[in-house]
Design a protein around this motif. Structure first.
Motif, mmCIF file in Angstrom:
data_model
loop_
_atom_site.group_PDB
_atom_site.id
_atom_site.type_symbol
_atom_site.label_atom_id
_atom_site.label_comp_id
_atom_site.label_asym_id
_atom_site.label_seq_id
_atom_site.Cartn_x
_atom_site.Cartn_y
_atom_site.Cartn_z
ATOM 1 N N MET A 99 0.825 -1.211 0.000
ATOM 2 C CA MET A 99 0.000 0.000 0.000
ATOM 3 C C MET A 99 0.860 1.261 0.000
ATOM 4 N N LEU A 100 1.951 1.242 0.767
ATOM 5 C CA LEU A 100 2.835 2.407 0.794
ATOM 6 C C LEU A 100 3.493 2.635 -0.563
ATOM 7 N N ASP A 101 3.842 1.537 -1.262
ATOM 8 C CA ASP A 101 4.456 1.697 -2.579
ATOM 9 C C ASP A 101 3.458 2.278 -3.577
ATOM 10 N N ARG A 102 2.208 1.837 -3.517
ATOM 11 C CA ARG A 102 1.177 2.408 -4.390
ATOM 12 C C ARG A 102 0.939 3.872 -4.054
ATOM 13 N N LEU A 103 0.952 4.197 -2.768
ATOM 14 C CA LEU A 103 0.811 5.594 -2.356
ATOM 15 C C LEU A 103 1.987 6.423 -2.859
ATOM 16 N N ARG A 104 3.177 5.835 -2.800
ATOM 17 C CA ARG A 104 4.369 6.533 -3.294
ATOM 18 C C ARG A 104 4.239 6.829 -4.794
ATOM 19 N N LYS A 105 3.678 5.872 -5.549
ATOM 20 C CA LYS A 105 3.496 6.101 -6.988
ATOM 21 C C LYS A 105 2.495 7.225 -7.239
ATOM 22 N N LYS A 106 1.417 7.283 -6.452
ATOM 23 C CA LYS A 106 0.452 8.368 -6.599
ATOM 24 C C LYS A 106 1.096 9.722 -6.304
ATOM 25 N N THR B 23 5.658 1.484 -8.149
ATOM 26 C CA THR B 23 6.876 2.132 -8.609
ATOM 27 C C THR B 23 7.778 1.110 -9.292
ATOM 28 N N THR B 24 8.882 1.580 -9.869
ATOM 29 C CA THR B 24 9.804 0.661 -10.539
ATOM 30 C C THR B 24 10.346 -0.371 -9.570
ATOM 31 N N GLU B 25 10.717 0.088 -8.371
ATOM 32 C CA GLU B 25 11.243 -0.837 -7.371
ATOM 33 C C GLU B 25 10.161 -1.803 -6.900
ATOM 34 N N GLY B 26 8.947 -1.271 -6.683
ATOM 35 C CA GLY B 26 7.857 -2.128 -6.243
ATOM 36 C C GLY B 26 7.478 -3.161 -7.283
ATOM 37 N N ARG B 27 7.468 -2.764 -8.571
ATOM 38 C CA ARG B 27 7.146 -3.707 -9.627
ATOM 39 C C ARG B 27 8.194 -4.805 -9.720
ATOM 40 N N ARG B 28 9.468 -4.461 -9.454
ATOM 41 C CA ARG B 28 10.522 -5.470 -9.472
ATOM 42 C C ARG B 28 10.272 -6.524 -8.396
ATOM 43 N N ARG C 55 4.256 10.450 -6.681
ATOM 44 C CA ARG C 55 5.155 10.751 -7.794
ATOM 45 C C ARG C 55 4.381 11.304 -8.992
ATOM 46 N N ARG C 56 3.176 10.765 -9.210
ATOM 47 C CA ARG C 56 2.365 11.292 -10.307
ATOM 48 C C ARG C 56 1.897 12.711 -10.017
ATOM 49 N N SER C 57 1.407 12.923 -8.786
ATOM 50 C CA SER C 57 0.857 14.239 -8.455
ATOM 51 C C SER C 57 1.924 15.320 -8.397
ATOM 52 N N THR C 58 3.159 14.974 -8.082
ATOM 53 C CA THR C 58 4.242 15.966 -8.007
ATOM 54 C C THR C 58 5.003 16.112 -9.313
#
Length: 718
Positions: free
Chosen positions: A287-294, A314-319, A296-299
């Protein structure tokens, strides 16, 4: 988010220092490790700074800090006349009277008199309630712990820095093995693997030592459990950060020994340990990784034209998700079931052992038996308890210390020192006799070919252990296995391998000094008048911690020696042996069924109902294990009430007893967790039976065409 969580944890820990005195050292470790990881990732990445240089410099800085702290502490004692003495103790107690008022808010009581700080025994009114007595005793222990830590904190922090310096030095030596041409000699990588494997075994040893010493000191055991789990995660992250599994695989593809070590790290058992250890944190990380991706998109850090813009991770999370998608999840879930069942059995076994020994302690004390008769009874009870696989040896030694510590202080008895000596001698005798009895059990069990196959007598690791155990005399690696290994499994394995009993007993003898005497002494100290005070409690905790650390270090050493034997004599150990021909034949006969079972338990081949059943069983045991681990580590219990060998079953619950009802040991949340664990056990059995039935059906239907084994199964319409 990480900084917010760390800040909240620091604030909450600071508020709970009185209840959790080990939090100070644990926070020092945690903050230091987090700081090292931050510096390594953000400021000194592996691509720019060699690992040997970075960890070497960090190790030196911690060593200097440790030297300065301990030197300043020693100098302060000399200059200010603050060496440990009755005057120092009284001064610290007086200056911390506010602490006593904080933990026991009653102005009618005096700290120095209530807690015996002035050198006299505690004398409380006879009409005081059991609840008030328990509150005063708890307040005394907490207050004394606070000012004792005030006096010893600089030295304790120096020791923490010294330990961190040693760990960083080990990492620097391991990182030095990575500085080589990938096309050249890969011997350095093998050294790295052996060092990291030994460190992981050391952390697992600490976690095992946590339950080993839990009967003596729950605070120490919970600290060891937390430290071992956190350190093991740190070591795995170090391996991933410094060289990554892809480089590791490339560097060790030509070396059989290195490949076997890599296979350990990539095995389903290791993955089950990781999943079980992270537990509820896995969905939190997702959940934190998905939040981090959001974010990154918003900023604007993630551009619309980026290839992974629409990816929720994110790239790291997808890996990580991609790596985990290749795992054999059915096998991992079933292994999580086994580990969870073992963990729950150990936790419940420890609690029941304490209750049984407490009842026996009260019964023997009320019988007023002679010293000789008491010795015979304690010896008999110890032998019976040693034959139970889930009873740790430390509980037996602690029980003997409590019994003889109390008996020796009675009027006309032998005296406290002789009582401790007698308890140590009886415990040592019981240990040696129990080793012979367990050996006999293993000898009889070893006549079964299935048992030989189960313990892997034809496997290289077991043969390496056998080669070490067959050495004559007090060889240190042999002693480490016999002393640090679990009591029941180690002696039973010696019987299965048909080792020489005199040599086994000789190698077990050092356990008297390493484990028996310290644990007996801790139990005896609990029976002294001030044995439960803050200072005596700290002394007992130190003795207990020392025994646990020695246990963990011994496990680390014999694991390293087993790896060395495998590396040196691997081909000879792998050669077929005539005495193991029956085991090889049984393995050959079962090979088709094993292949069919692996095919049936392959995640893509499983039906939806099978997947749900396997997942539900693992989820139940993970939830129950997490609840029990939290209850085990926290002072405020919510599953099992705090109950030790010296507690009294008939005492009120408020005074640390069970109100004459053993069922009061388990609280409401504990019953719920036990129910969830039992449901997980039933689901595990059901899933295993179902998969086994599918494998047998597939095997019988393809008996005419065995080449079809390994092909996808037709899914159940269910």
């Amino acid at each position: 988010m990480a900084m917010l969580c760390a800040t909240c944890f620091l604030a909450a820990s600071s508020l709970k220092y009185i209840s959790y005195p080990w939090l100070g050292g644990f926070l020092c470790f945690g903050m230091a490790v987090a700081g090292i990881a931050y510096l390594r990732i953000c400021h000194f990445p592996p691509a720019a700074i060699r690992g040997q240089d970075f960890f070497g410099a960090v190790s030196m800085s911690f060593f200097v800090a440790a030297f300065l702290l301990i030197s300043a502490w020693i100098g302060w004692q000399g200059i200010s006349d603050s060496a440990w003495s009755l005057s120092t103790r009284s001064r610290l107690a007086i200056s911390n009277g506010a602490v006593y008022q904080y933990v026991y808010d009653n102005e009618s009581w005096d700290y120095q008199n209530d807690c015996g700080i002035n050198g006299t025994n505690i004398s409380l009114p006879e009409n005081i309630t059991a609840e008030a007595t328990a509150a005063i005793e708890s307040a005394c222990k907490k207050s004394e712990t606070v000012w004792f830590l005030q006096w010893s904190a600089p030295c304790a922090l120096g020791i923490c820095n010294a330990i961190l310096a040693a760990v960083c030095w080990v990492f620097s030596q391991a990182a030095a093995g990575l500085e080589f041409d990938p096309e050249g000699d890969a011997q350095h990588v093998k050294k790295v693997l052996k060092v990291c494997t030994s460190l992981i075994v050391l952390m697992l040893g600490m976690m095992y030592s946590a339950q080993y010493v839990s009967g003596a000191d729950v605070t120490v055991s919970s600290a060891l459990l937390a430290l071992g789990a956190g350190s093991m995660v740190g070591i795995l992250l170090f391996m991933l950060l410094e060289f990554g599994f892809e480089r590791l695989h490339q560097s060790t593809s030509q070396d059989p020994f290195a490949k076997s070590l890599v296979s350990i790290f990539k095995s389903d058992w290791m993955k089950a340990l990781v999943v079980g250890g992270l537990n509820v944190f896995i969905p939190i990380f997702a959940m934190l990784d998905r939040l981090r991706k959001k974010v990154r998109r918003s900023t604007g850090l993630a551009k619309r034209g980026d290839e992974d813009y629409v990816d929720p991770f994110t790239t790291e999370g997808r890996r990580v998700v991609k790596e985990m998608s290749t795992w054999a999840w059915c096998s991992i879930f079933l292994k999580i079931d086994l580990l969870g069942e073992l963990f729950v059995a150990i936790i419940v076994g420890m609690k029941l052992t304490n209750v049984f020994f407490s009842w026996l302690n009260e019964t023997l004390a009320a019988a007023q038996l002679s010293f000789v008769v008491l010795s015979v009874l304690v010896l008999a009870v110890a032998l019976v308890m040693f034959l139970c696989p889930i009873v740790p040896g430390s509980a037996v030694y602690l029980f003997a210390g409590v019994i003889f510590g109390a008996q020796s202080q009675l009027e006309g008895s032998v005296g406290f020192p002789l009582g401790v000596i007698a308890a140590s001698c009886i415990s040592s005798t019981a240990k040696m006799i129990a080793c012979c009895l367990q050996y006999g059990m293993g000898f009889l069990m070893g006549k079964s070919v299935k048992v030989q196959q189960f313990v892997g007598v034809d496997k290289v690791p077991t043969r390496a252990m056998e080669q070490i155990l067959k050495q004559n005399g007090l060889k240190i690696d042999k002693v480490a296995i016999l002393v640090a290994g679990p009591d029941w499994p180690t002696s039973v394995l010696c019987g299965i391998l048909h080792l020489k009993i005199p040599q086994m007993l000789l190698g077990t003898t050092p356990v008297i000094l390493v484990s028996i005497v310290p644990q007996v002494l801790v139990g005896a100290l609990l029976t002294l008048t001030d044995g439960s005070s803050g200072i005596m409690g700290m002394v007992s905790s130190f003795v207990t911690l020392a025994a646990g650390v020695v246990q963990a270090l011994a496990m680390c050493f014999f694991s390293y020696r087993i790896m060395m034997v495998i590396e040196e004599d691997g081909p000879a150990l792998a050669a077929p042996r005539a005495e193991h021909a029956a085991v090889a034949e049984l393995t050959r006969k079962e090979s088709e069924y094993v292949a069919a079972l692996q095919n049936a338990s392959s995640w893509p081949n499983m039906s939806r109902g099978q997947k749900l059943l396997v997942f539900a069983s693992a989820l139940c045991l993970l939830v129950a294990g997490f609840v029990f681990a939290a209850d085990y580590s926290l002072t405020e219990k919510f599953c099992f009430r705090s109950f030790s060998i010296t507690s009294k079953i008939a005492s009120p619950v408020e005074a640390g007893g069970l109100n004459s009802n053993v069922m009061n040991l388990v609280m409401m949340a504990g019953w719920a967790a036990l129910g969830v664990a039992f449901a997980g056990f039933v689901l595990h059995i059901s899933a295993s039976k179902w998969l086994g039935q599918v494998a047998r059906s597939h095997l019988s239907s393809t008996s005419a065409a065995p080449s079809t084994i390994g092909k996808p199964l037709k899914r159940d319409t269910e």
